[in-house]
Motif scaffolding. Structure first.
Motif, PDB file in Angstrom:
ATOM      1  N   THR A   4       0.845  -1.185   0.000  1.00  0.00           N
ATOM      2  CA  THR A   4       0.000   0.000   0.000  1.00  0.00           C
ATOM      3  C   THR A   4       0.882   1.237   0.000  1.00  0.00           C
ATOM      4  OG1 THR A   4      -1.970   0.998   0.973  1.00  0.00           O
ATOM      5  CG2 THR A   4      -0.256   0.311   2.498  1.00  0.00           C
ATOM      6  N   VAL A   5       0.336   2.334  -0.491  1.00  0.00           N
ATOM      7  CA  VAL A   5       1.100   3.572  -0.638  1.00  0.00           C
ATOM      8  C   VAL A   5       0.273   4.729  -0.091  1.00  0.00           C
ATOM      9  CG1 VAL A   5       2.160   5.176  -2.276  1.00  0.00           C
ATOM     10  CG2 VAL A   5       2.319   2.707  -2.676  1.00  0.00           C
ATOM     11  N   ILE A   6       0.906   5.582   0.711  1.00  0.00           N
ATOM     12  CA  ILE A   6       0.234   6.776   1.224  1.00  0.00           C
ATOM     13  C   ILE A   6       1.100   8.000   0.930  1.00  0.00           C
ATOM     14  CG2 ILE A   6      -0.934   5.528   3.072  1.00  0.00           C
ATOM     15  CD1 ILE A   6       1.145   6.821   5.029  1.00  0.00           C
ATOM     16  N   ALA A   7       0.484   9.159   1.034  1.00  0.00           N
ATOM     17  CA  ALA A   7       1.220  10.418   0.897  1.00  0.00           C
ATOM     18  C   ALA A   7       1.755  10.842   2.254  1.00  0.00           C
ATOM     19  CB  ALA A   7       0.305  11.501   0.338  1.00  0.00           C
ATOM     20  N   ILE A   8       3.000  11.308   2.282  1.00  0.00           N
ATOM     21  CA  ILE A   8       3.547  11.902   3.492  1.00  0.00           C
ATOM     22  C   ILE A   8       4.044  13.312   3.145  1.00  0.00           C
ATOM     23  CG2 ILE A   8       4.160   9.701   4.550  1.00  0.00           C
ATOM     24  CD1 ILE A   8       7.044  10.151   3.676  1.00  0.00           C
ATOM     25  N   PRO A   9       3.993  14.231   4.096  1.00  0.00           N
ATOM     26  CA  PRO A   9       4.389  15.619   3.812  1.00  0.00           C
ATOM     27  C   PRO A   9       5.853  15.716   3.398  1.00  0.00           C
ATOM     28  CG  PRO A   9       3.221  15.447   5.911  1.00  0.00           C
ATOM     29  CD  PRO A   9       3.537  14.047   5.481  1.00  0.00           C
ATOM     30  N   ASP A  10       6.128  16.653   2.497  1.00  0.00           N
ATOM     31  CA  ASP A  10       7.492  16.898   2.046  1.00  0.00           C
ATOM     32  C   ASP A  10       7.682  18.412   1.906  1.00  0.00           C
ATOM     33  OD1 ASP A  10      10.001  15.504   0.648  1.00  0.00           O
ATOM     34  OD2 ASP A  10       9.461  17.297  -0.513  1.00  0.00           O
ATOM     35  N   GLU A  11       8.756  18.900   2.494  1.00  0.00           N
ATOM     36  CA  GLU A  11       8.976  20.344   2.528  1.00  0.00           C
ATOM     37  C   GLU A  11       9.146  20.920   1.128  1.00  0.00           C
ATOM     38  OE1 GLU A  11      12.164  23.511   4.508  1.00  0.00           O
ATOM     39  OE2 GLU A  11      11.963  21.479   5.320  1.00  0.00           O
ATOM     40  N   LYS A  12       9.801  20.176   0.255  1.00  0.00           N
ATOM     41  CA  LYS A  12      10.088  20.693  -1.073  1.00  0.00           C
ATOM     42  C   LYS A  12       8.942  20.442  -2.047  1.00  0.00           C
ATOM     43  CE  LYS A  12      13.496  20.411  -4.828  1.00  0.00           C
ATOM     44  NZ  LYS A  12      14.775  19.793  -5.281  1.00  0.00           N
ATOM     45  N   TRP A  13       8.421  19.203  -2.060  1.00  0.00           N
ATOM     46  CA  TRP A  13       7.458  18.787  -3.074  1.00  0.00           C
ATOM     47  C   TRP A  13       6.011  18.783  -2.585  1.00  0.00           C
ATOM     48  CZ3 TRP A  13       9.861  19.169  -7.393  1.00  0.00           C
ATOM     49  CH2 TRP A  13      11.200  18.814  -7.508  1.00  0.00           C
TER      50      TRP A  13
END
Length: 554
Positions: free
Chosen positions: A465-474
């Motif tokens: 499974t794949v989730i979104a995690i916060p990223d400072e740049k993207w």
């Protein structure tokens, strides 16, 4: 000018009328424990359904009242599917895997007057009752044991209740728009939402599923109902089997993957339905078993909840089993699409056929569907233009039950599904993601479903499974959680595998190879839980909660 046709309502009781006359000698079978089964005919079933309907009337259940069930898949639970709405009441199937607080909310919101429960669920119901369920005025226990010592009152044995019922009870003639059943969504945010099904909607959906290019549910089928009966009426499969006189098999109380395999062999099952995880669990059981299993009778395995991977499709083909899929939701009774191959496309290459089977299928009869852009424009069926799917049918909910969230999802006669996808020129729907699960990286969208399907196709991967995690740049980046089938699986393997299929910026920055992936109460990957764990304590939050097999974080 009006047509000169009889104005006969579409009622669930009419399905029973047909079956007890045409297929009176066909069987309903329930797995009890290792090697033993309960079996009776549809004629027996019909008598008990009538007894239940009349017993509920004697108990004071009035038309329109909700009767909740908290039970496993077995013949008694199926009797409530017809017996409760047959009396004019509403069968409300309750997810037994929810926390007591969630069950309390659902029971109170629905206003259940009676609860019919399995005997092993009594401790849970006692907790719910302590929290407060003031509308419930009686409890009925299904099982073969004497009534338990409990504070629940008044309490009745199911068998005693129907023994006092009338097997010649005549079902009332209802308006076909009368409520027949009720289910609650497994909400991703907020409290679950209630959906109320009419007799008309359920009969129409049942007829659609029976068609030859859908399930092809026929009298000759021997069908195993694995999908929980508390989840969207068991995908409406029990009603379809009933209407067609198919032999219907239930896995009983607390079944295991091994039980499913045993039942397929014992009962010569020809078709079954369940979550994708069920197909995977059965495969893993067979792999680890020293016994040779004869599963040659199993021709159809309908796996839902998420798209089955090509890997699981190919694995089951060794037994001559075709893995099929569809697309639906609680709000659609539940089917929207079903995957079958058009005759004009059947001569395609193996790659073309697998690509087609990976799609969620064409809309079932009476279902209309369109794709809408963010700015409200309808998009073409070109297989590329992606937007939110809107649907409309005689079995699509027009409103949630006593819920202000109706206005968010039901507008201008269309249900806004919250799913993002496209439709090809032949009408095959491709679900790219839930709106909430899309990953927006650097202003571009990444489909978590596409990544999951690709990872699941890796020969060393069991689940992904794949989730979104916060990223400072993207802004956001994908995080992949993978359960390995082979301990030698590495991050480098996964990266190289995905690099052949996706642009570099699609490939997750981070991978976790874990022992298990949390799942929802209906067998889907629980992305909500994973996102919450990350939100609370970053990557460490997920690592502390899941058993990490390998440290593969980039």
């Amino acid at each position: 000018m009006d047509g000169l046709m009889m104005d006969q309502p579409l009622l669930l009781s009419d399905l029973l009328w047909r079956t007890e006359r045409l297929f009176h000698d066909k069987k309903i079978v329930t797995y009890l424990e290792a090697g033993s089964y309960h079996s009776y005919t549809y004629a027996d079933f019909a008598k008990r359904v009538r007894r239940l309907s009349s017993a509920l009337v004697k108990l004071g259940v009035r038309p329109g009242e909700r009767v909740g069930t908290i039970a496993w898949n077995h013949y008694r639970h199926f009797e409530t599917y017809l017996g409760i709405p047959g009396s004019g009441a509403v069968v409300h199937t309750i997810n037994m895997r929810l926390f007591p607080e969630q069950q309390q909310y659902i029971i109170n919101h629905a206003g259940d007057s009676v609860l019919i429960v399995d005997e092993d669920q009594i401790p849970l119901i006692e907790q719910v009752a302590e929290l407060g369920i003031p509308s419930v005025r009686a409890f009925v226990v299904m099982g073969d044991k004497p009534l338990p010592d409990t504070a629940l009152a008044p309490i009745y044995r199911y068998e005693d209740l129907i023994a006092d019922g009338d097997e010649d009870y005549e079902f009332p003639v209802l308006d076909e728009r009368t409520a027949a059943a009720m289910c609650y969504t497994s909400a991703t945010t907020g409290e679950p939402k209630g959906v109320v099904y009419s007799h008309r909607a359920m009969v129409l959906q049942t007829m659609c599923l029976a068609m030859h290019d859908k399930l092809n549910m026929s009298e000759s089928q021997v069908w195993l109902e694995v999908s929980p009966m508390f989840h969207v009426n068991g995908w409406n499969i029990p009603h379809t089997a009933l209407m067609q006189g198919a032999t219907l098999v239930f896995p009983g109380v607390r079944p295991t993957a091994g039980d499913y395999v045993q039942i397929v062999q014992d009962q010569k099952i020809t078709g079954m339905n369940g979550a994708v995880t069920i197909g995977t669990m059965m495969r893993d059981f067979i792999r680890s078993s020293s016994q040779e299993w004869d599963l040659s009778s199993l021709k159809t395995m309908w796996l839902g909840g998420q798209a089955p991977s090509r890997a699981i499709m190919e694995w089951w083909e060794r037994y001559g089993t075709c893995v099929v899929q569809g697309y639906g939701s609680t709000e659609n009774t539940p089917q929207v699409c079903f995957s079958s191959i058009k005759s004009t496309l059947a001569n395609g290459s193996p790659e073309d056929i697998y690509a087609l089977r990976q799609k969620q299928g064409q809309p079932i009869p009476l279902m209309k569907i369109k794709i809408m852009s963010d700015n409200g424009l309808e998009l073409p069926w070109d297989g590329r233009s992606a937007g939110e799917l809107w649907v409309q049918s005689p079995f699509t909910a027009s409103a949630y039950y006593n819920d202000v969230r109706t206005k968010e999802h039901m507008q201008d006669g269309w249900f806004h599904t919250g799913d993002v996808g496209c439709i090809d020129p032949d009408g095959y729907v491709v679900i790219m993601d839930r709106v909430k699960d899309l990953i927006k990286s650097g202003g571009e969208w990444i489909s978590s479903i596409d990544l999951e399907n690709a990872l699941a196709a890796h020969p060393k991967v069991r689940e992904a499974t794949v989730i979104a995690i916060p990223d400072e740049k993207w802004l956001e980046r994908p995080l992949a959680c993978v359960v390995a089938d082979d301990k030698s699986l590495s991050e480098a393997d996964l990266r190289a595998f995905l690099a052949e299929r996706f642009a570099k910026w699609w490939i997750p920055d981070s991978f976790l190879i874990v022992d298990t992936i949390p799942k929802t109460s209906v067998g889907k990957f629980n992305k909500k839980e994973l996102r919450a764990l990350y939100s609370e304590n970053g990557m460490r939050g997920i690592e502390q909660h899941l058993e990490i097999v390998q440290d593969t974080v980039a």
